[in-house]
Design a protein around this motif. Structure first.
Motif, mmCIF file in Angstrom:
data_model
loop_
_atom_site.group_PDB
_atom_site.id
_atom_site.type_symbol
_atom_site.label_atom_id
_atom_site.label_comp_id
_atom_site.label_asym_id
_atom_site.label_seq_id
_atom_site.Cartn_x
_atom_site.Cartn_y
_atom_site.Cartn_z
ATOM 1 N N ARG A 1 0.829 -1.212 0.000
ATOM 2 C CA ARG A 1 0.000 0.000 0.000
ATOM 3 C C ARG A 1 0.860 1.258 0.000
ATOM 4 O O ARG A 1 0.539 2.248 -0.652
ATOM 5 C CB ARG A 1 -0.931 0.001 1.217
ATOM 6 N N THR A 2 1.972 1.211 0.729
ATOM 7 C CA THR A 2 2.878 2.362 0.762
ATOM 8 C C THR A 2 3.481 2.594 -0.615
ATOM 9 O O THR A 2 3.599 3.733 -1.070
ATOM 10 C CB THR A 2 3.997 2.135 1.795
ATOM 11 N N VAL A 3 3.859 1.522 -1.290
ATOM 12 C CA VAL A 3 4.403 1.629 -2.644
ATOM 13 C C VAL A 3 3.349 2.213 -3.581
ATOM 14 O O VAL A 3 3.630 3.114 -4.382
ATOM 15 C CB VAL A 3 4.886 0.257 -3.159
ATOM 16 N N GLN A 4 2.112 1.720 -3.475
ATOM 17 C CA GLN A 4 1.036 2.218 -4.331
ATOM 18 C C GLN A 4 0.778 3.702 -4.112
ATOM 19 O O GLN A 4 0.477 4.432 -5.057
ATOM 20 C CB GLN A 4 -0.246 1.421 -4.077
ATOM 21 N N ARG A 5 0.899 4.164 -2.858
ATOM 22 C CA ARG A 5 0.689 5.590 -2.567
ATOM 23 C C ARG A 5 1.834 6.439 -3.113
ATOM 24 O O ARG A 5 1.649 7.611 -3.445
ATOM 25 C CB ARG A 5 0.554 5.818 -1.063
ATOM 26 N N SER A 6 3.014 5.862 -3.206
ATOM 27 C CA SER A 6 4.185 6.615 -3.664
ATOM 28 C C SER A 6 4.224 6.768 -5.183
ATOM 29 O O SER A 6 4.735 7.773 -5.690
ATOM 30 C CB SER A 6 5.469 5.926 -3.196
ATOM 31 N N LEU A 7 3.697 5.796 -5.917
ATOM 32 C CA LEU A 7 3.783 5.821 -7.381
ATOM 33 C C LEU A 7 3.173 7.069 -8.011
ATOM 34 O O LEU A 7 3.802 7.708 -8.864
ATOM 35 C CB LEU A 7 3.149 4.554 -7.967
ATOM 36 N N PRO A 8 1.936 7.490 -7.624
ATOM 37 C CA PRO A 8 1.357 8.698 -8.225
ATOM 38 C C PRO A 8 2.208 9.949 -7.981
ATOM 39 O O PRO A 8 2.292 10.824 -8.842
ATOM 40 C CB PRO A 8 -0.012 8.828 -7.539
#
Length: 235
Positions: free
Chosen positions: A55-62
């Motif tokens: 989830r942290t990775v997903q939040r960082s991508l945008p």
């Protein structure tokens, strides 16, 4: 695990990127080819590579996409591939890089544009560390330990929004008193990170007292609250 990570050097000094976002970018950089392309790694693979949650990775991508460090390559019916953007927008082989320009900029432009931002961020970080140390022993204990890094980030965020450090500390004192008074079970105590990140601290404000009593206690005793306001200096 690859030995190298290919990322743009400008990301290292970007004060708008959090440490977590930079870690994600570095993890992506370990899966690129030498030109920054063909990143096929899944979110879970990236999460394992940088030791963060998916989830942290997903939040960082945008954020990385918005800041221009990543480019998304859509492929119909196939997994999305990312590319690390290594060349700054507006700098081409034909146009000289600002560093190589023969025109000497005015003295006012010789300072790094991020110097003032960095100074402010460092000041906020130091203040956040002081607040964290001041509240650590006072804050109510939980059944699981409080984590220092997320607590520090949440406090720094409050300070960036203009919060008074003394108010942050006093809110913890009031919360600790409430937890003790109500005998709240440790498992129901908010984490320090959540207490500040969710704005719960703002509900714990020291109430003015007159002769040792609050306004509510004054009113309950049948005394004139207007007199309380006058004595307490409430406008």
């Amino acid at each position: 695990m690859p030995h190298l990570s290919i990322i743009p050097a400008s990301a290292v000094s970007d004060t708008e990127l959090s440490d977590t976002q930079l870690r994600v970018l570095c993890a992506i950089g370990t899966f690129t080819n030498r030109l920054g392309g063909n990143v096929w790694a899944s979110v879970s693979t990236l999460a394992n590579a940088c030791n963060l949650s998916a989830r942290t990775v997903q939040r960082s991508l945008p954020v990385l996409l918005e800041r221009g460090y990543l480019r998304k390559v859509e492929r119909t019916g196939r997994t999305t591939v990312y590319e690390v953007v290594l060349q700054q927008a507006g700098v081409t082989e034909e146009s000289p890089h600002p560093r190589h320009s023969s025109v000497t900029p005015p003295l006012t432009q010789l300072c790094h544009p991020n110097d003032k931002k960095n100074d402010k961020k460092n000041d906020i970080r130091k203040m956040a560390q002081e607040v964290c140390r001041a509240i650590w022993d006072t804050y109510p204990k939980r059944d699981t330990p409080h984590l220092f890094p997320p607590a520090l980030r949440a406090i720094a965020s409050c300070l960036e929004d203009g919060a008074d450090p003394k108010r942050l500390v006093s809110s913890v004192v009031l919360y600790a008193e409430e937890v003790h008074r109500k005998q709240v079970e440790p498992r129901y105590v908010k984490t320090i990170h959540k207490f500040f990140a969710d704005g719960a601290w703002e509900h714990y404000r020291a109430q003015p007292r007159v002769y040792g009593r609050t306004r509510e206690e004054w009113a309950r005793s049948g005394q004139d609250v207007a007199e309380f306001d006058r004595l307490a200096g409430v406008a």
